[in-house]
Write a protein that holds these residues in place. Sequence first.
Motif, mmCIF file in Angstrom:
data_model
loop_
_atom_site.group_PDB
_atom_site.id
_atom_site.type_symbol
_atom_site.label_atom_id
_atom_site.label_comp_id
_atom_site.label_asym_id
_atom_site.label_seq_id
_atom_site.Cartn_x
_atom_site.Cartn_y
_atom_site.Cartn_z
ATOM 1 N N VAL A 5 7.506 5.074 -5.850
ATOM 2 C CA VAL A 5 6.827 4.913 -4.356
ATOM 3 C C VAL A 5 7.611 6.386 -4.194
ATOM 4 O O VAL A 5 8.963 6.992 -3.941
ATOM 5 C CB VAL A 5 7.587 3.695 -4.233
ATOM 6 C CG1 VAL A 5 6.768 2.577 -4.252
ATOM 7 C CG2 VAL A 5 8.990 3.741 -4.383
ATOM 8 N N ASP A 6 7.020 6.544 -2.991
ATOM 9 C CA ASP A 6 7.346 8.284 -2.260
ATOM 10 C C ASP A 6 7.957 7.455 -0.984
ATOM 11 O O ASP A 6 7.169 7.630 0.230
ATOM 12 C CB ASP A 6 6.286 8.955 -2.156
ATOM 13 C CG ASP A 6 7.033 10.144 -2.024
ATOM 14 O OD1 ASP A 6 7.861 10.039 -1.322
ATOM 15 O OD2 ASP A 6 6.036 11.680 -2.225
ATOM 16 N N ARG B 126 0.707 -1.586 0.030
ATOM 17 C CA ARG B 126 -0.096 -0.042 0.018
ATOM 18 C C ARG B 126 0.762 1.083 0.048
ATOM 19 O O ARG B 126 0.675 2.142 1.080
ATOM 20 C CB ARG B 126 -1.322 -0.363 1.055
ATOM 21 C CG ARG B 126 -1.607 -0.918 0.935
ATOM 22 C CD ARG B 126 -2.843 -0.734 2.314
ATOM 23 N NE ARG B 126 -1.663 -1.053 3.373
ATOM 24 C CZ ARG B 126 -3.028 -2.085 4.611
ATOM 25 N NH1 ARG B 126 -4.467 -2.373 4.841
ATOM 26 N NH2 ARG B 126 -1.766 -2.651 5.545
ATOM 27 N N GLU B 127 2.022 1.400 -0.690
ATOM 28 C CA GLU B 127 2.840 2.552 -1.287
ATOM 29 C C GLU B 127 2.245 3.490 -1.311
ATOM 30 O O GLU B 127 1.151 3.917 -1.749
ATOM 31 C CB GLU B 127 4.019 2.310 -1.669
ATOM 32 C CG GLU B 127 4.984 0.980 -1.709
ATOM 33 C CD GLU B 127 4.240 -0.064 -1.856
ATOM 34 O OE1 GLU B 127 2.827 0.046 -2.370
ATOM 35 O OE2 GLU B 127 4.941 -1.498 -1.385
ATOM 36 N N ILE B 128 2.821 4.423 -0.808
ATOM 37 C CA ILE B 128 2.506 6.421 -0.900
ATOM 38 C C ILE B 128 2.786 6.271 -2.093
ATOM 39 O O ILE B 128 4.407 5.942 -2.739
ATOM 40 C CB ILE B 128 2.482 7.488 0.410
ATOM 41 C CG1 ILE B 128 2.494 7.119 1.703
ATOM 42 C CG2 ILE B 128 2.455 8.814 -0.500
ATOM 43 C CD1 ILE B 128 3.033 7.572 2.881
ATOM 44 N N VAL B 129 2.539 6.280 -3.410
ATOM 45 C CA VAL B 129 3.036 7.401 -4.857
ATOM 46 C C VAL B 129 3.139 8.599 -5.122
ATOM 47 O O VAL B 129 2.740 9.302 -4.575
ATOM 48 C CB VAL B 129 2.491 6.153 -5.681
ATOM 49 C CG1 VAL B 129 3.260 4.950 -6.061
ATOM 50 C CG2 VAL B 129 1.107 6.876 -5.966
ATOM 51 N N THR B 130 3.787 9.183 -5.471
ATOM 52 C CA THR B 130 3.680 9.885 -6.144
ATOM 53 C C THR B 130 3.005 10.372 -7.520
ATOM 54 O O THR B 130 2.673 9.729 -7.746
ATOM 55 C CB THR B 130 5.067 10.666 -6.553
ATOM 56 O OG1 THR B 130 5.789 10.046 -7.467
ATOM 57 C CG2 THR B 130 6.537 10.604 -5.506
#
Lengths: 433, 256
Positions: free
Chosen positions: B119-120, B110-114
């Motif tokens: 991936v951020d 559940r990565e935070i992405v830009t």
Amino acid sequence: MTDTSSAPIAVQPRKSIVQTLELDTRLLGMIGAFVVLCIGFDLLTGGRFLTPRNVFNLTIQTVSVAIMATGMVFVIVTRNIDLSVGSLLATCSATMAMMQTWILPDLLGLGLNHPVTAPIAIFSGLVIGGLIGAFQGYLIGYLAIPAFIVTLGGLLVWRNVAWYMTSGQTIGPLDKNFMVFGGTNGTLGAFWSWVFGAIAVLAALYSIWNARRNKLAHGFPVKPLWAEAVMGAIVSGAILGFVASLNAYQIPVRRLKRLFEARGETMPEGYSEAYGLPVSVLVLILVAIGMTIIAKRTRFGRYIFATGGNPDAAELSGINTRMLTVKVFALMGALAALSAVVASARLGNHSNDIGTLDELRVIAAAVIGGTALSGGFGTIRGAILGALIMQSLQSGMAMVGVDAPLQNIVVGAVLVLAVWIDILYRKKTGERL
Amino acid sequence: MTAQAQQVPLVEMRDISVAFGGVRAVDGVTVDLFPGEVVGLLGHNGAGKTTLIKVLSGAYQADEGEIFINGEKVNISNPRDARAYNIETIYQTLALADNLDAASNLFLGREIVTSVGLVDDGAMEAEARKIMARLNPNFEKFSAPVSALSGGQRQSVAIARAVYFNARILIMDEPTAALGPHETQMVSELIQQLKSEGIGIFLISHDIHEVMDLCDRASVMKNGKLVGTVDVAEVTDDDLLGMIILGKHPQDKAKS
Ligand SMILES: Nc1ncnc2c1ncn2[C@@H]1O[C@H](COP(=O)(O)OP(=O)(O)OP(=O)(O)O)[C@@H](O)[C@H]1O
Ligand SMILES: [Mg+2]
């Protein structure tokens, strides 16, 4: 947030220069070994090893294995292996050779050297490579047949599919535009090589600056400014030095004369021209950048490493590890096809034994480059450097006049030694495997 | 808990059976959980507690039985399904990728992405620092792979992952086994707080006092079968021990 000296999180102990620059010590060690190797061979050959000509040849000889080694990193990181890449390369090479010498010009009537021939041939090769890779990945991921077995079968199958397709014959000459991907047949020339070098330097400096800005935005500690500047200078120097040495290699006068004659002109007296950056090396650089971004900055890459580190944890985190295996092997297959473009264009034809034993060179390059067979660890730049070290060792020994059997004995021993040193290094830095 | 009678349970696992080869690890077990409730799962080693909750978290498929969430029958066939129902799990084995750092593990899957889909890592580390400050303020090793962390630190990362994503149903399989007294205390406070937010929690534990302190009800398993479910307020430590060791329901004692 511009004052970097404010609000230190904790009193830091004095750092060594390597720590301050945040250098990757493993990469540093490999570069060190590579430099020692080059200087050693240069001394032994009386200065023939580090000539612009040999540097040029070394880089174009490395490309095919290096491209596949970047894909092999992902395969090995996910605790798999691919023994079929050399054979896969042959099947893709055969497909593309038949596309450009028979199917497109004769069956579809496009004639020789039609501008769409090379793109279509390359595209079909990439599709075939990707599909075969995906199929092998399906057998491994969904049917749970060990990768070693599936790709050992693939090693036999695809080598002989290629043989079957071509009846074992050499197929050529290849399309004129396709040949651009083969070493000396396609180079950027001095001017465009410098343009490329300048763009690369700007991109490198931008990425260093951007990384720093990101850290500051989140309030994380950053390196001192002078350290960033030193890193920027080293990277820029390396890029420009590389371009300069490629540009120092002049096209032989006889070859130039032939080029002029082919255009119906006569060569002016005293004219000279440099090869510059080969297109194949440009392809490798783009692959390296692309694969590094995938590894470090995409979810796909993150899942590859997570799965290699702990497959159960990856599965419990909702990652579809079976589909991931299919994708990793499909990518490996497409990269083998790209290597087939470079390798067959360099030869000028498809030969029945193209890519033979490449699987071993590719695996060795990835492993020398620090990819752990137990999974979870590996870098793209390490694998490329590994391929370069292997190729330098091989050509250096050939130049020194070491007998062929002895060459292979040394390469084999170096492979084992490199992995042992890597194990010692990991123990020392406390990395658990 | 008198209101329970008319309330719909948040989770109901009905007649669940799981067999590994010939071994019936879970045999016809029924448990339920209401919003804002903590249900303890107790039992000797190998009683089937982990296997039971892994059916709910999507890691295993039940051979028999049904799962209801808010009264609706659901089909959880993998961990992604479970996450979609806001079921979060702290596994007994922690389920961390040892080669990745704390933030990468916290956001795994559940990565935070830009804005361009990359991936951020910066944003994820910043979020990880925030949540870890709540759970384990001494935690500082954000750039090391989790293989370099202590058992308790690793456990903190696993807990942080489960509570970060707004769980409605939280499964904790021996969450404090490796924690020091202070960190255990913080997890107890966390459980109280999550409970007050209306989250339902299954808590697997071997510590009877912890269960007596934190849980509203306790379900006891023995050899894959459910011994019974009791209101913690109505039983003593010895009653629970009797259930775990002898498989004896306290009501049997009253009857006999
Ligand atoms: N993957 C598996 N394959 C085969 N048998 C299993 C598997 N997982 C669990 N078992 C068996 O199922 C039974 C229940 O195991 P489970 O892990 O659910 O116990 P537990 O109650 O969580 O025990 P503990 O308190 O030790 O964690 C045991 O007999 C165990 O050996
Ligand atoms: Mg258990």
